[in-house]
Design an enzyme around this catalytic site. Structure first.
Site, PDB file in Angstrom:
ATOM      1  N   ASN A  62       0.835  -1.196   0.000  1.00  9.01           N
ATOM      2  CA  ASN A  62       0.000   0.000   0.000  1.00  9.01           C
ATOM      3  C   ASN A  62       0.867   1.242   0.000  1.00  9.01           C
ATOM      4  O   ASN A  62       2.012   1.200   0.468  1.00  9.01           O
ATOM      5  CB  ASN A  62      -0.847   0.061   1.277  1.00  9.01           C
ATOM      6  CG  ASN A  62      -1.712  -1.158   1.473  1.00  9.01           C
ATOM      7  OD1 ASN A  62      -2.682  -1.359   0.755  1.00  9.01           O
ATOM      8  ND2 ASN A  62      -1.360  -1.982   2.442  1.00  9.01           N
ATOM      9  N   HIS A  69       1.059  14.254  12.569  1.00  5.87           N
ATOM     10  CA  HIS A  69       0.517  14.283  13.935  1.00  5.87           C
ATOM     11  C   HIS A  69      -0.754  13.439  14.023  1.00  5.87           C
ATOM     12  O   HIS A  69      -1.757  13.855  14.595  1.00  5.87           O
ATOM     13  CB  HIS A  69       0.278  15.738  14.373  1.00  5.87           C
ATOM     14  CG  HIS A  69       1.544  16.542  14.401  1.00  5.87           C
ATOM     15  ND1 HIS A  69       2.179  16.898  15.575  1.00  5.87           N
ATOM     16  CD2 HIS A  69       2.318  17.002  13.393  1.00  5.87           C
ATOM     17  CE1 HIS A  69       3.295  17.562  15.277  1.00  5.87           C
ATOM     18  NE2 HIS A  69       3.388  17.648  13.958  1.00  5.87           N
ATOM     19  N   HIS A  73       1.990   9.844  18.281  1.00  2.76           N
ATOM     20  CA  HIS A  73       3.045  10.524  17.514  1.00  2.76           C
ATOM     21  C   HIS A  73       3.941  11.360  18.409  1.00  2.76           C
ATOM     22  O   HIS A  73       3.596  11.688  19.539  1.00  2.76           O
ATOM     23  CB  HIS A  73       2.428  11.392  16.405  1.00  2.76           C
ATOM     24  CG  HIS A  73       1.677  12.592  16.909  1.00  2.76           C
ATOM     25  ND1 HIS A  73       0.351  12.563  17.219  1.00  2.76           N
ATOM     26  CD2 HIS A  73       2.088  13.856  17.149  1.00  2.76           C
ATOM     27  CE1 HIS A  73      -0.035  13.756  17.626  1.00  2.76           C
ATOM     28  NE2 HIS A  73       0.997  14.562  17.606  1.00  2.76           N
ATOM     29  N   ASP A  75       5.904  14.898  18.876  1.00  3.30           N
ATOM     30  CA  ASP A  75       5.982  16.320  18.509  1.00  3.30           C
ATOM     31  C   ASP A  75       7.436  16.767  18.608  1.00  3.30           C
ATOM     32  O   ASP A  75       8.054  16.634  19.668  1.00  3.30           O
ATOM     33  CB  ASP A  75       5.196  17.187  19.514  1.00  3.30           C
ATOM     34  CG  ASP A  75       3.694  17.146  19.323  1.00  3.30           C
ATOM     35  OD1 ASP A  75       3.205  16.639  18.300  1.00  3.30           O
ATOM     36  OD2 ASP A  75       3.003  17.664  20.234  1.00  3.30           O
ATOM     37  N   HIS A  79       7.740  22.007  15.767  1.00  4.30           N
ATOM     38  CA  HIS A  79       6.284  22.003  15.541  1.00  4.30           C
ATOM     39  C   HIS A  79       5.666  23.332  15.945  1.00  4.30           C
ATOM     40  O   HIS A  79       4.646  23.739  15.380  1.00  4.30           O
ATOM     41  CB  HIS A  79       5.674  20.857  16.342  1.00  4.30           C
ATOM     42  CG  HIS A  79       4.183  20.769  16.309  1.00  4.30           C
ATOM     43  ND1 HIS A  79       3.441  20.927  15.167  1.00  4.30           N
ATOM     44  CD2 HIS A  79       3.286  20.529  17.302  1.00  4.30           C
ATOM     45  CE1 HIS A  79       2.154  20.788  15.445  1.00  4.30           C
ATOM     46  NE2 HIS A  79       2.029  20.561  16.731  1.00  4.30           N
ATOM     47  N   HIS A 207       2.379  23.258  24.425  1.00  3.56           N
ATOM     48  CA  HIS A 207       3.204  23.337  23.212  1.00  3.56           C
ATOM     49  C   HIS A 207       4.136  24.554  23.275  1.00  3.56           C
ATOM     50  O   HIS A 207       5.325  24.460  22.969  1.00  3.56           O
ATOM     51  CB  HIS A 207       2.315  23.446  21.966  1.00  3.56           C
ATOM     52  CG  HIS A 207       1.680  22.156  21.541  1.00  3.56           C
ATOM     53  ND1 HIS A 207       0.541  21.652  22.126  1.00  3.56           N
ATOM     54  CD2 HIS A 207       2.028  21.268  20.575  1.00  3.56           C
ATOM     55  CE1 HIS A 207       0.222  20.510  21.536  1.00  3.56           C
ATOM     56  NE2 HIS A 207       1.098  20.250  20.600  1.00  3.56           N
TER      57      HIS A 207
HETATM   58 MN    MN Z   1       1.261  16.796  17.632  1.00  7.05          MN
END
Ligand code: MN
Length: 257
Positions: A62, A69, A73, A75, A79, A207
């Protein structure tokens, strides 16, 4: 006996168990959904190229379509705008990918309040009880949110006021980024920020502070109940996407029984 020989023996005897902390990747895997006008990431999707047929008689394969994300996952610091000069996901230090891990459990609190926020005092109390957070290691935030992972709607838990999922306070995020010895912070939810964090100051403060301090994030983790409070080792396996801001990752914990 060498350290690695002892480790291999502990693996084969079952003294060391490998626990998979990864959400299976499929089209139904929940992803972050931002309101307009912001761009959204892709769901994971397989595009079949051949399956033992005239497109390829002896083989099945495939193409994959995914966001960086999507699902469990990593970061990378780049990011976020605060970490824009920081490393991309291909540049993650090997010592971040294999590192000691600690767990803080707030399952009971989050069951009562899905908007629950971890505070600096919680981490200070954790250290009083369990010792220092691991130098260069990970802190995983167990909230029980993995139980809501069957559908997008339940995982986002949104109403007219927005999503209601647990996270950390702005001060706690700043503390993790600037005061703790941690390399990264991992969660069960779709992102490291609380569902309500778009309204925090600064917005998405987890973040903001972690990426700005070259720390790493992990999301959509499962099976944290099988990882002890201290003493396990985390193994994080993102794709080395050159220039990437993150990557789906297989995340494993090595746990001593
Ligand atoms: Mn993320």
């Amino acid at each position: 006996m060498s350290v690695l020989s002892a480790f291999a023996e502990a693996m084969s005897s079952g003294v060391v168990e490998v626990v998979d902390l990864t959400t299976p990747l499929q089209e139904s895997t929940p992803i972050l959904e931002l309101p307009a006008p912001f761009a959204n990431t892709s769901r994971f999707r397989l595009e079949e190229l051949s399956r033992y047929d005239d497109r390829g008689p002896a083989w099945y394969w495939n193409d994959i379509h995914t966001g960086e994300h999507t699902g469990t996952h990593l970061d990378a610091p780049n990011h976020w705008v605060t970490g824009r000069a920081g490393p991309d996901v291909s540049q993650v230090p090997m010592r971040t990918l294999v590192a000691p891990v600690a767990v803080i459990d707030r399952t009971a609190e989050v069951a009562r309040d899905p908007d629950y926020l971890l505070e600096v005092a919680d981490l200070e109390a954790w250290q009083t009880e369990h010792g220092p957070l691991p130098d260069g290691g990970w802190l995983l935030y167990r909230t029980g949110w993995e139980a809501h992972g069957a559908t997008q709607e339940e995982f986002m838990n949104a109403d007219d006021a927005g999503p209601h999922t647990p996270g950390v306070s702005t001060e706690c995020a700043r503390w993790i980024a600037e005061q703790s010895p941690l390399t990264g912070f991992g969660v069960e939810t779709v992102g490291t920020d609380a569902g309500a964090a778009g309204g925090f100051d600064p917005p998405f403060s987890c973040h903001h502070f972690l990426m700005g301090a070259n720390r790493w994030g992990l999301t959509s983790l499962r099976n944290l109940g099988r990882v002890p409070t201290t003493g396990a080792v985390l193994v994080v396996c993102p794709l080395p996407i050159v220039g990437g801001s993150g990557s789906p990752a297989r995340v494993l914990a090595l746990v001593e029984r």
